[in-house]
Design a protein around this motif. Structure first.
Motif, PDB file in Angstrom:
ATOM      1  N   LEU A 412      -0.513   9.741   1.267  1.00 37.88           N
ATOM      2  CA  LEU A 412      -1.179   8.668   0.517  1.00 37.88           C
ATOM      3  C   LEU A 412      -0.510   7.321   0.779  1.00 37.88           C
ATOM      4  CD1 LEU A 412      -1.824  10.453  -2.898  1.00 37.88           C
ATOM      5  CD2 LEU A 412      -3.514   9.873  -1.145  1.00 37.88           C
ATOM      6  N   TYR A 413       0.804   7.327   0.852  1.00 35.35           N
ATOM      7  CA  TYR A 413       1.538   6.084   1.084  1.00 35.35           C
ATOM      8  C   TYR A 413       1.219   5.504   2.457  1.00 35.35           C
ATOM      9  CZ  TYR A 413       5.462   2.958   2.044  1.00 35.35           C
ATOM     10  OH  TYR A 413       6.233   1.882   2.391  1.00 35.35           O
ATOM     11  N   THR A 414       1.251   6.326   3.494  1.00 31.71           N
ATOM     12  CA  THR A 414       0.960   5.812   4.834  1.00 31.71           C
ATOM     13  C   THR A 414      -0.499   5.397   4.953  1.00 31.71           C
ATOM     14  OG1 THR A 414       0.749   8.132   5.538  1.00 31.71           O
ATOM     15  CG2 THR A 414       2.809   7.000   6.064  1.00 31.71           C
ATOM     16  N   GLY A 415      -1.378   6.094   4.249  1.00 33.89           N
ATOM     17  CA  GLY A 415      -2.781   5.673   4.226  1.00 33.89           C
ATOM     18  C   GLY A 415      -2.939   4.311   3.584  1.00 33.89           C
ATOM     19  N   PHE A 416      -2.205   4.072   2.499  1.00 38.49           N
ATOM     20  CA  PHE A 416      -2.231   2.760   1.851  1.00 38.49           C
ATOM     21  C   PHE A 416      -1.692   1.674   2.785  1.00 38.49           C
ATOM     22  CE2 PHE A 416       0.296  -0.359  -0.677  1.00 38.49           C
ATOM     23  CZ  PHE A 416      -0.772  -1.065  -1.214  1.00 38.49           C
ATOM     24  N   LEU A 417      -0.706   2.009   3.582  1.00 41.51           N
ATOM     25  CA  LEU A 417      -0.145   1.040   4.520  1.00 41.51           C
ATOM     26  C   LEU A 417      -1.170   0.609   5.560  1.00 41.51           C
ATOM     27  CD1 LEU A 417       3.429   2.517   5.149  1.00 41.51           C
ATOM     28  CD2 LEU A 417       2.813   0.546   3.740  1.00 41.51           C
ATOM     29  N   VAL A 418      -1.989   1.552   6.023  1.00 39.61           N
ATOM     30  CA  VAL A 418      -3.048   1.207   6.973  1.00 39.61           C
ATOM     31  C   VAL A 418      -4.012   0.215   6.330  1.00 39.61           C
ATOM     32  CG1 VAL A 418      -4.993   2.092   8.315  1.00 39.61           C
ATOM     33  CG2 VAL A 418      -2.857   3.405   8.198  1.00 39.61           C
ATOM     34  N   PHE A 419      -4.359   0.460   5.073  1.00 39.61           N
ATOM     35  CA  PHE A 419      -5.229  -0.455   4.337  1.00 39.61           C
ATOM     36  C   PHE A 419      -4.566  -1.822   4.164  1.00 39.61           C
ATOM     37  CE2 PHE A 419      -5.910  -2.206   0.009  1.00 39.61           C
ATOM     38  CZ  PHE A 419      -7.213  -2.659   0.149  1.00 39.61           C
ATOM     39  N   ALA A 420      -3.275  -1.806   3.815  1.00 37.20           N
ATOM     40  CA  ALA A 420      -2.549  -3.053   3.582  1.00 37.20           C
ATOM     41  C   ALA A 420      -2.405  -3.872   4.861  1.00 37.20           C
ATOM     42  CB  ALA A 420      -1.166  -2.759   2.997  1.00 37.20           C
ATOM     43  N   ALA A 421      -2.341  -3.209   6.011  1.00 34.02           N
ATOM     44  CA  ALA A 421      -2.170  -3.923   7.280  1.00 34.02           C
ATOM     45  C   ALA A 421      -3.361  -4.818   7.590  1.00 34.02           C
ATOM     46  CB  ALA A 421      -1.963  -2.922   8.412  1.00 34.02           C
ATOM     47  N   GLY A 422      -4.542  -4.392   7.198  1.00 32.52           N
ATOM     48  CA  GLY A 422      -5.727  -5.188   7.468  1.00 32.52           C
ATOM     49  C   GLY A 422      -6.420  -4.761   8.756  1.00 32.52           C
ATOM     50  N   VAL A 423      -7.699  -5.053   8.844  1.00 36.32           N
ATOM     51  CA  VAL A 423      -8.530  -4.600   9.962  1.00 36.32           C
ATOM     52  C   VAL A 423      -8.070  -5.207  11.287  1.00 36.32           C
ATOM     53  CG1 VAL A 423     -10.870  -4.611  10.934  1.00 36.32           C
ATOM     54  CG2 VAL A 423     -10.528  -4.202   8.489  1.00 36.32           C
ATOM     55  N   SER A 424      -7.735  -6.485  11.292  1.00 30.13           N
ATOM     56  CA  SER A 424      -7.435  -7.175  12.551  1.00 30.13           C
ATOM     57  C   SER A 424      -6.246  -6.555  13.279  1.00 30.13           C
ATOM     58  CB  SER A 424      -7.159  -8.660  12.287  1.00 30.13           C
ATOM     59  OG  SER A 424      -8.317  -9.309  11.808  1.00 30.13           O
ATOM     60  N   LEU A 425      -5.150  -6.354  12.564  1.00 34.17           N
ATOM     61  CA  LEU A 425      -3.956  -5.797  13.199  1.00 34.17           C
ATOM     62  C   LEU A 425      -4.191  -4.374  13.668  1.00 34.17           C
ATOM     63  CD1 LEU A 425      -1.110  -7.173  10.901  1.00 34.17           C
ATOM     64  CD2 LEU A 425      -1.506  -7.739  13.294  1.00 34.17           C
TER      65      LEU A 425
END
Length: 481
Positions: A412-425
């Motif tokens: 769940l944490y790493t999934g949240f990190l993908v979301f936090a990174a943003g689409v562009s990156l």
């Protein structure tokens, strides 16, 4: 074909628990810690910072526990991050994990040189913020000097890393102590809630996540370098010891900075922002003190990351998941071709950063994003092991429940990190994977195997389409470096 026919057959150098822990600490304590004050002040105040470190600390602790448990349950898997993805989800997925993790290390190495040049730019204007032609040329010289150093031998390099790790912790601790000595409660209170530009508290915390990922890169260092451990249980111990030590350092550096000056001023400091904070606290000598500590710290971390980058490619090649030329070692236990390819990729990224708006932040964010997929796959593999009960014969119910909870929380944490990174990156990161697949194709052809299975071909097409979308976004301007 045996592994021995692809390498020199030299004896693998073994390192102690202390040296392995130093590898973890040395990998994490590098460029990131010196940039924390500005990156946090740009996003949030004291309250958000405390929440962010609690979230990041808990999430990364779950990942550390994942690597600890996988090291024990799967002792035959070396270079853990890559090997876990392969074992759990197939060869091509494992290749992506290896390639992505390797790329994140190489990109992270570039941040070190950019930050060194930015630091020296305070006294040598021609270096700018590490983003000038002169800075790029000097950084390139540094890249290749370290290539020569590491090529001399893994044993010598790890010994240097242990010494440098101990030496570089001292300036950071001194920074925290000096900041506490001149700590201003009024400034701290004024910085509590954050600024209007930072948005609501959730957005503030989300905005800090990539920097926390970057500074914690290396928590998996003992797992990546596991084949050199004297005892297998040292891998897990080194991971937890290194993580706990570094979390305390990172959180302290961030929080005490809010008690020195207004966060709006911290947000405008040039990197390394720790130097600007200490200069405001004790005078000009503080900036010099941090600069010296930074150079020692960064060079030490660069050494550790260079070793890890080469190790990932080397072990993947030994497992016949990368072309066999990457499995070549010297008589000093150095994977020379893997080291050379890693240095070449860092050189390419160094040139790319010259065209970005902020060389340091771009390289830092990309290094963080590139490691998210390998981390996510490792966490998912831990969950898969528990659900299938592989390696869990006779395990106690408490162990079953605890390991499942750890795996789910890490996922769940790493999934949240993908979301936090943003689409562009995330899109930009996929530009790397399509050309990197050339190495996978070379490997399959060497083995006279079909290049892609039907499922692998579908995955390749999906990744390629995403990469094309990212390139179009860069060309049209809706994605910027």
């Amino acid at each position: 074909m045996s592994d021995d026919s692809r390498t020199t057959g030299s004896v693998v150098t073994k390192v102690s628990l202390l040296a392995l822990t130093a590898m973890v600490v040395g990998s994490m304590v590098g460029a990131g810690v010196f940039s924390l004050p500005r990156r946090f002040a740009q996003e949030t105040g004291v309250a958000g910072a405390l929440i962010a470190w609690a979230v990041a600390g808990a999430g990364m602790l779950m990942l550390a526990f994942v690597f600890q448990r996988l090291a024990i349950r799967k002792p035959d898997l070396d270079a853990g991050v890559y090997a876990y993805a392969k074992a759990g989800f197939g060869e091509y997925t494992g290749f992506f994990s290896a390639a992505g993790y390797w790329a994140s290390v190489c990109v992270g190495n570039v941040t070190y040189w950019v930050l060194i040049m930015s630091t020296l730019g305070q006294w040598f204007p021609g270096l700018g913020a590490g983003d000038t032609i002169l800075a790029m040329l000097l950084s390139s010289v540094g890249l290749w000097l370290f290539f020569i150093l590491v090529r001399r031998g893994i044993k010598e390099a790890t010994a240097i890393n242990l010494i440098v790790t101990i030496a570089k912790i001292v300036p950071i601790i001194v920074f925290v102590l000096l900041a506490l000595f001149v700590f201003d409660p009024a400034a701290f209170a004024a910085n509590w809630g954050g600024a209007d530009y930072a948005g609501n508290l959730f957005d503030q915390v989300r905005g800090t996540m990539l920097i926390t990922v970057f500074v914690f890169l290396g928590v998996e260092g003992a797992s990546v370098y596991s084949r050199h451990a004297k005892r297998r249980e040292h891998v897990g111990r080194a991971t937890i010891l290194g993580f706990a030590s570094v979390l305390a350092i990172f959180a302290s550096v961030t929080i005490v900075s809010y008690g020195i000056m207004p966060m709006a001023e911290i947000a405008e400091l040039r990197q390394p922002s720790m130097a600007g904070v200490l200069e405001a606290a004790v005078g000009p000598w503080g900036s010099v003190f941090v600069a010296v500590g930074l150079i020692i710290s960064v060079l030490g971390a660069y050494l550790a990351w260079t070793l890890m980058a080469a190790e990932v490619l080397f072990v993947a090649a030994k497992d016949r998941d990368m072309p066999r030329f990457l499995a070549r070692q010297t008589d000093r236990d150095v994977p020379v071709n893997a080291l050379l390819l890693s240095t070449l990729l860092s050189q390419v990224v160094l040139v790319v950063t010259y065209f970005s708006e902020d060389a340091f932040d771009f390289a830092l964010d990309m290094a963080a994003v590139m490691t998210l997929i390998p981390f996510l796959l490792a966490a998912l593999y831990a969950v898969k092991l528990r659900l299938t009960r592989e390696t869990y014969d006779g395990a106690k119910p408490s162990t079953l429940r605890g390991d499942l909870l750890i795996g789910i929380l890490a996922t769940l944490y790493t999934g949240f990190l993908v979301f936090a990174a943003g689409v562009s990156l995330v899109l930009i990161s996929f530009i790397f994977y399509t050309p990197a697949t050339i190495l996978f194709v070379m490997t399959r052809r060497e083995q006279k195997r079909r290049v892609f299975s039907p499922g692998e071909l579908v995955l390749f097409v999906v990744v390629t389409v995403i990469a094309i979308v990212a390139v179009i976004g860069l060309v049209t301007g809706w994605i910027t470096l």
